[in-house]
Scaffold this motif. Structure first.
Motif: not given
Length: 465
Positions: A443-465
């Protein structure tokens, strides 16, 4: 007196450096070279090996000279059978002594390793003198523990008598104490040579720096670790020439992505094992590591039953990612464990900042953002399918995300089994998905942090700045 003064230089040997006095091979090469009136550069040109190699041979730094190199030098010096035999005997004696000296050592790790014994044993077996692999690239998400595992592998192989040469690329965090051995000096030049572009009059093959490393390693086995290597591979011709010139050399590379070169064995390093849903086993590697970090932040901490349950919950939420666990635990300088769990439940990415040291967690969020934005369109579609909630029959207390089987993903995406498998492999190599094997089913599952970043791309973009 004048006559005596003239005769003394003719009977006394010229003074040589201390390193040469202990190297019969170096003394012989130097005396034959001076007898012919050659400079080191001229001897290098005649023998087709590098000037540095000649210098290292004469100074006794080339501790394991290859038989082919000694023959090239003997040819260039035009030695007769007797002198040639003496030169080869001196080289043999040098190898005999070197084999009983302490081999070049890897750096010393600052912290103990948790839960990687199985991966370490596999890599040790594959990279040992009897192993089958020449080039292993260890890939995984930033902070997953690639450097720490490479240190453990190098330490185990060094303990078995294998010389270890270590090179860290700029930009990584210091997780070890460098050994400072002078034998690592040619390695930086070798890396520049592997990645460099040929200029006018440049040597062919592995290059001059690689030739120096060849003289250092000789015919014996050795491990070269390139830690934090860029995803862009070195020049294939020079990499191939190096491996061909040093048949006993093994390369262990740590990188965020594979080089994708012929002969490369890609070793995917996943996060640590996490406790099963509903379990609070303190012996699980992820829980053990998290509690170690907790005690660094709060030395007086003693885990009770409720604390163990919270620690297990944190490890499941962060998927056992070592860097994320360390970042979360650092907040216990100001939070208690219950407050930390509340904050992580609301927004895991918001709390992944190290309070005690710079970098690390912020780099992890940036790495997640970069990887998600670089995914090809097909991999993004597959990631959407993996993030879609699955209907597991709502058993009370069941794991809310048991992952998906490959056949489920093909049904969701409409992709063929081979196409779906290729895209899934891309997600795995990028570190955003982990594979779990239970009851003979993958079985394959998305990492929790990747799931959160995928669900909230705006937050991920802000974190990368």
């Amino acid at each position: 007196m004048d006559t005596l003064a003239v005769r003394i230089p003719s009977v006394l040997p010229a003074r040589v450096p201390a390193a040469q006095e202990t190297s019969p091979l170096g003394s012989l090469i130097r005396s034959h070279r001076l007898r012919m009136g050659l400079t080191q550069r001229e001897l290098a040109d005649l023998s087709t090996i590098s000037v540095r190699a000649i210098r290292d041979l004469e100074q006794g730094k080339a501790r394991r000279p290859r038989s082919a190199t000694v023959q090239l030098v003997a040819d260039a010096l035009r030695l007769g059978p007797r002198a040639r035999a003496a030169l080869e005997e001196a080289a043999h004696q040098g190898r005999f002594v070197t084999d009983r000296q302490e081999p070049a050592a890897p750096p010393t790790a600052l912290h103990a390793m948790a839960g990687r014994e199985g991966e370490r044993d596999v890599l040790v077996a594959e990279l040992s003198g009897t192993g089958t692999e020449r080039l292993i690239t260890m890939v995984g998400l930033t902070g997953v523990g690639k450097t720490r595992l490479a240190l453990a592998v190098a330490e185990r192989l060094h303990g078995a008598g294998l010389p270890v040469l270590w090179h860290a690329f700029p930009g990584g965090r210091a997780e070890y104490l460098a050994c400072g051995d002078e034998t690592t000096t040619p390695v930086a030049e070798l890396v520049d040579d592997l990645y460099g572009t040929p200029g006018p009059g440049a040597r062919t093959g592995a290059g001059a720096a690689a030739a120096s490393l060849t003289e250092l390693v000789g015919d014996g086995n050795a491990l070269l670790v390139l830690d934090g290597a860029p995803a862009a591979p070195p020049r294939p011709d020079r990499l191939t020439a190096l491996l061909r010139a040093c048949p006993g050399l093994r390369l262990l590379v740590t990188s965020d992505a594979p080089w994708r070169v012929p002969g490369e064995r890609v070793f995917l390093l996943s996060p640590l094992e996490i406790p099963a849903h509903g379990s609070a086993d303190a012996a699980t590697p992820a829980v053990r590591l998290f509690l170690d970090h907790v005690r660094r932040a709060r030395p007086d901490f003693v885990a009770g039953p409720a604390d163990l349950e919270r620690a297990a919950w944190v490890c499941r939420l962060l998927d056992g990612h070592p860097g994320a666990l360390a970042a979360a635990a650092s907040w216990l300088v100001v939070y208690d464990l219950a407050t930390l769990c509340d904050g992580l439940g609301a927004d895991p990415a918001a709390l992944l900042h190290h309070l005690c040291e710079a970098g690390g967690a912020a780099d992890l969020r940036t790495a997640l953002h970069d990887r998600l934005t670089r995914l090809p369109a097909g991999a993004r579609t597959l990631l959407d399918a993996l993030c879609t909630p699955a209907a597991h029959g709502a058993t009370p207390g069941a794991d809310p995300d048991q992952g998906r089987e490959l056949t489920e993903l093909t049904a969701l995406t409409g992709l063929s089994l081979p196409d779906c498998g290729r895209l899934l492999h891309e997600l795995l190599i990028n570190g955003v998905v982990r594979a779990e094997y239970r009851d003979g089913v993958s079985r394959f599952r998305v990492l929790g942090l990747a799931r959160a970043a995928w669900a909230h791309p705006a937050a991920a973009t802000a974190a990368a700045r």
